[in-house]
Write a protein that holds these residues in place. Sequence first.
Motif, mmCIF file in Angstrom:
data_model
loop_
_atom_site.group_PDB
_atom_site.id
_atom_site.type_symbol
_atom_site.label_atom_id
_atom_site.label_comp_id
_atom_site.label_asym_id
_atom_site.label_seq_id
_atom_site.Cartn_x
_atom_site.Cartn_y
_atom_site.Cartn_z
ATOM 1 N N HIS A 114 0.839 -1.176 0.062
ATOM 2 C CA HIS A 114 -0.182 -0.097 0.055
ATOM 3 C C HIS A 114 0.813 1.303 -0.011
ATOM 4 O O HIS A 114 0.514 2.361 -0.673
ATOM 5 C CB HIS A 114 -0.928 -0.054 1.333
ATOM 6 C CG HIS A 114 -2.042 1.190 1.268
ATOM 7 N ND1 HIS A 114 -3.033 1.109 0.779
ATOM 8 C CD2 HIS A 114 -1.660 2.250 2.105
ATOM 9 C CE1 HIS A 114 -3.681 2.512 1.172
ATOM 10 N NE2 HIS A 114 -2.815 2.925 1.973
ATOM 11 N N HIS A 118 0.865 4.477 -2.689
ATOM 12 C CA HIS A 118 0.977 5.889 -2.394
ATOM 13 C C HIS A 118 2.308 6.359 -3.035
ATOM 14 O O HIS A 118 2.022 7.549 -3.668
ATOM 15 C CB HIS A 118 1.150 6.071 -0.876
ATOM 16 C CG HIS A 118 -0.165 5.915 0.004
ATOM 17 N ND1 HIS A 118 -1.114 6.870 -0.761
ATOM 18 C CD2 HIS A 118 -0.557 5.265 0.976
ATOM 19 C CE1 HIS A 118 -2.221 6.633 0.337
ATOM 20 N NE2 HIS A 118 -2.112 5.852 1.192
ATOM 21 N N SER A 148 0.367 9.787 5.586
ATOM 22 C CA SER A 148 -0.871 9.381 5.737
ATOM 23 C C SER A 148 -1.346 9.382 7.222
ATOM 24 O O SER A 148 -0.871 9.606 8.121
ATOM 25 C CB SER A 148 -0.857 8.002 4.831
ATOM 26 O OG SER A 148 -0.228 6.747 5.663
ATOM 27 N N GLY A 149 -2.417 8.488 7.248
ATOM 28 C CA GLY A 149 -3.148 8.371 8.563
ATOM 29 C C GLY A 149 -2.293 7.394 9.526
ATOM 30 O O GLY A 149 -2.148 7.329 10.584
ATOM 31 N N GLY A 150 -1.589 6.295 8.618
ATOM 32 C CA GLY A 150 -0.870 5.339 9.415
ATOM 33 C C GLY A 150 0.622 5.485 9.452
ATOM 34 O O GLY A 150 1.369 4.627 10.184
ATOM 35 N N GLY A 175 -0.903 11.966 10.108
ATOM 36 C CA GLY A 175 -2.267 11.999 9.737
ATOM 37 C C GLY A 175 -3.099 11.787 11.213
ATOM 38 O O GLY A 175 -4.237 12.189 11.287
ATOM 39 N N ASP A 179 -5.995 13.710 13.285
ATOM 40 C CA ASP A 179 -7.131 13.218 13.692
ATOM 41 C C ASP A 179 -7.401 13.442 15.021
ATOM 42 O O ASP A 179 -8.554 13.608 15.837
ATOM 43 C CB ASP A 179 -7.242 11.740 13.246
ATOM 44 C CG ASP A 179 -7.198 11.505 11.726
ATOM 45 O OD1 ASP A 179 -7.547 12.418 11.063
ATOM 46 O OD2 ASP A 179 -6.819 10.562 11.216
ATOM 47 N N GLY A 192 -7.840 15.804 9.512
ATOM 48 C CA GLY A 192 -6.960 16.386 8.592
ATOM 49 C C GLY A 192 -7.892 17.294 7.935
ATOM 50 O O GLY A 192 -7.604 18.471 7.753
ATOM 51 N N PRO A 193 -8.897 16.984 7.112
ATOM 52 C CA PRO A 193 -9.288 17.922 6.003
ATOM 53 C C PRO A 193 -10.313 19.034 6.873
ATOM 54 O O PRO A 193 -10.428 20.173 6.349
ATOM 55 C CB PRO A 193 -10.714 17.043 5.279
ATOM 56 C CG PRO A 193 -10.177 15.527 5.716
ATOM 57 C CD PRO A 193 -9.375 15.518 6.761
ATOM 58 N N SER A 196 -7.551 21.297 8.290
ATOM 59 C CA SER A 196 -7.073 22.362 6.944
ATOM 60 C C SER A 196 -7.980 23.202 6.566
ATOM 61 O O SER A 196 -7.643 24.248 6.223
ATOM 62 C CB SER A 196 -6.344 21.475 6.044
ATOM 63 O OG SER A 196 -7.366 20.859 5.369
ATOM 64 N N GLY A 282 -2.635 10.533 2.212
ATOM 65 C CA GLY A 282 -3.811 11.461 2.404
ATOM 66 C C GLY A 282 -3.399 12.858 2.963
ATOM 67 O O GLY A 282 -4.221 13.844 2.680
ATOM 68 N N VAL A 283 -2.528 13.087 3.776
ATOM 69 C CA VAL A 283 -2.013 14.244 4.423
ATOM 70 C C VAL A 283 -1.609 15.403 3.302
ATOM 71 O O VAL A 283 -1.529 16.564 3.461
ATOM 72 C CB VAL A 283 -1.224 14.127 5.617
ATOM 73 C CG1 VAL A 283 -0.749 15.619 6.227
ATOM 74 C CG2 VAL A 283 -1.626 13.160 6.641
ATOM 75 N N SER A 285 -2.949 15.956 0.910
ATOM 76 C CA SER A 285 -4.030 16.751 0.365
ATOM 77 C C SER A 285 -3.945 18.186 0.892
ATOM 78 O O SER A 285 -4.594 19.220 0.388
ATOM 79 C CB SER A 285 -5.471 16.120 0.789
ATOM 80 O OG SER A 285 -5.506 14.809 0.703
ATOM 81 N N ASN A 286 -3.172 18.466 1.981
ATOM 82 C CA ASN A 286 -3.136 19.794 2.768
ATOM 83 C C ASN A 286 -2.124 20.554 1.866
ATOM 84 O O ASN A 286 -0.829 20.443 1.516
ATOM 85 C CB ASN A 286 -2.366 19.491 4.280
ATOM 86 C CG ASN A 286 -2.341 20.674 4.916
ATOM 87 O OD1 ASN A 286 -1.608 21.547 4.794
ATOM 88 N ND2 ASN A 286 -3.148 20.592 6.156
ATOM 89 N N THR A 314 -5.509 10.318 -0.912
ATOM 90 C CA THR A 314 -6.277 9.605 -0.007
ATOM 91 C C THR A 314 -6.234 8.320 -0.749
ATOM 92 O O THR A 314 -6.173 7.959 -1.695
ATOM 93 C CB THR A 314 -7.435 10.236 0.583
ATOM 94 O OG1 THR A 314 -8.177 10.327 -0.663
ATOM 95 C CG2 THR A 314 -7.419 11.366 1.533
ATOM 96 N N ASP A 315 -6.744 7.083 0.219
ATOM 97 C CA ASP A 315 -6.627 5.720 0.022
ATOM 98 C C ASP A 315 -7.571 5.426 -1.322
ATOM 99 O O ASP A 315 -8.801 5.990 -1.356
ATOM 100 C CB ASP A 315 -7.126 4.899 1.196
ATOM 101 C CG ASP A 315 -6.054 4.780 2.325
ATOM 102 O OD1 ASP A 315 -4.799 5.184 1.866
ATOM 103 O OD2 ASP A 315 -6.431 4.278 3.217
HETATM 104 O O1 KG4 Z 1 -3.607 7.833 2.843
HETATM 105 P P1 KG4 Z 1 -4.730 7.709 3.829
HETATM 106 O O2 KG4 Z 1 -6.073 8.172 3.006
HETATM 107 O O3 KG4 Z 1 -4.845 6.622 4.640
HETATM 108 C C1 KG4 Z 1 -3.795 6.110 5.317
HETATM 109 O O4 KG4 Z 1 -3.188 5.085 4.355
HETATM 110 O O5 KG4 Z 1 -3.720 6.114 6.199
HETATM 111 O O6 KG4 Z 1 -4.563 8.905 4.838
HETATM 112 C C2 KG4 Z 1 -5.839 9.371 5.694
HETATM 113 C C3 KG4 Z 1 -5.288 10.555 6.598
HETATM 114 C C4 KG4 Z 1 -6.259 11.070 7.867
HETATM 115 O O7 KG4 Z 1 -5.484 10.642 8.822
HETATM 116 C C5 KG4 Z 1 -6.760 12.272 7.246
HETATM 117 O O8 KG4 Z 1 -7.056 13.145 8.549
HETATM 118 C C6 KG4 Z 1 -5.521 12.778 6.488
HETATM 119 O O9 KG4 Z 1 -4.985 11.480 6.017
HETATM 120 N N1 KG4 Z 1 -5.775 13.952 5.758
HETATM 121 C C7 KG4 Z 1 -5.478 15.152 5.865
HETATM 122 C C8 KG4 Z 1 -5.998 15.895 4.917
HETATM 123 N N2 KG4 Z 1 -6.932 15.110 4.115
HETATM 124 C C9 KG4 Z 1 -6.861 13.772 4.892
HETATM 125 N N3 KG4 Z 1 -4.411 15.670 6.693
HETATM 126 C C10 KG4 Z 1 -4.247 17.006 6.455
HETATM 127 N N4 KG4 Z 1 -4.846 17.863 5.590
HETATM 128 C C11 KG4 Z 1 -5.919 17.433 4.795
HETATM 129 N N5 KG4 Z 1 -6.513 18.226 3.967
#
Ligand code: KG4
Length: 348
Positions: A114, A118, A148-150, A175, A179, A192-193, A196, A282-283, A285-286, A314-315
């Motif tokens: 995964h 990414h 990302s979140g993890g 991430g 959260d 995150g979203p 931001s 995912g992060v 995206s910021n 994001t995933d």
């Molecule tokens: O990559 P992802 O979709 O899933 C994983 O593989 O973990 O990342 C999800 C993470 C979440 O913690 C979410 O809060 C964060 O990405 N995220 C953001 C934004 N959009 C999603 N963090 C900061 N700013 C954003 N705009």
Amino acid sequence: MKKNFTILAIDTSCDETSAAVTDDDHVLSNIVSSQVEFHQKYGGVVPNIARRMHQELIKPVINAALKKAGKTIDKIDALAITVGPGLAPTLEVGIAKTKELAKQWRLPVIAVNHMEAHLLSAFAKNSKGNGSFTKTKPKFPILGLLVSGGHTQLVLMKNFGKYQLLGETVDDAAGEAFDKVAKMLNLGYPGGPIISELAKNGKPKYELPIPMVDSKDLNFSFSGLKTACLYKLQKIPQKQKNRQFICDFSSSFEKTVAQALIIKLKKTIEIYQPKQIVLGGGVISNITIRREARKVASKFGLRVFVSYTPRLFTDNAAMVGVCAWYQAQRGDFVKNITTLDRQPNLNF
Ligand code: KG4
Ligand code: ZN
């Protein structure tokens, strides 16, 4: 290898059920069914609820991906499946479905990491063949920053399939910190979203500690920042926590995370002297984080590449299909699908 190698890709690593159809590195369809509203009331992903949701959603999501791409399954050349890292109970759902389809349709299977997916999301092209790397060729070594979140990782990409993990978080991922701080502010999940968005109307007024600022290695840490936020918020009287305060605090937190990431990105560029930078997760995206990464890269004359659409930050399964295509070119197929298993802690 035949041209137009069509892959049906699946990702059930966390709380998004996703299926995509790719033609080489072109994304023909990418269906992502988010379970966010089901996990929202718990303030995070509940693995067993996620597993049940994936079981319900996987068939319709696959069918939607095939339909959107204008394909039937007999036109598919191979299946791609995320085997890790991720949540064991949810990874299992996608793997079981893949095995079922592979047997039924006699299709080869590609097992995908995964985080590699990414990383390679920046190399995806849309159905017309347009992407970040359409006009510019990849020049190795490429430095990848995955947030990302993890995971929070710095990866040196010497070529497709040749990676060296240079640094990662020693505790929470960036991430996860977004959260958790959103939860402290009662803002909902995923944070995150929301943070931001609020940060756009705020000023970074609050001083927060930049994690690992003086450490010599290339690792990250976000758990201390999270605790610092908690203490700071506890000291502030409830009546002061109005909307402007939330916006200012969000802006301060976002800026601190960006600084923590950028300090290590800069250090890694100095040491490894990559030729290009890619960002994923995912992060990413910021907007503030992307802007700061571009700023530091430009000081070294480096370009930053990201996926052609934010939907691939994001995933999603499209990045899994693109990653699998690069694997297929090097003959990296699963040899015995009966022994194919999840690898929740898979790393580079
Ligand atoms: O990559 P992802 O979709 O899933 C994983 O593989 O973990 O990342 C999800 C993470 C979440 O913690 C979410 O809060 C964060 O990405 N995220 C953001 C934004 N959009 C999603 N963090 C900061 N700013 C954003 N705009
Ligand atoms: Zn992910």
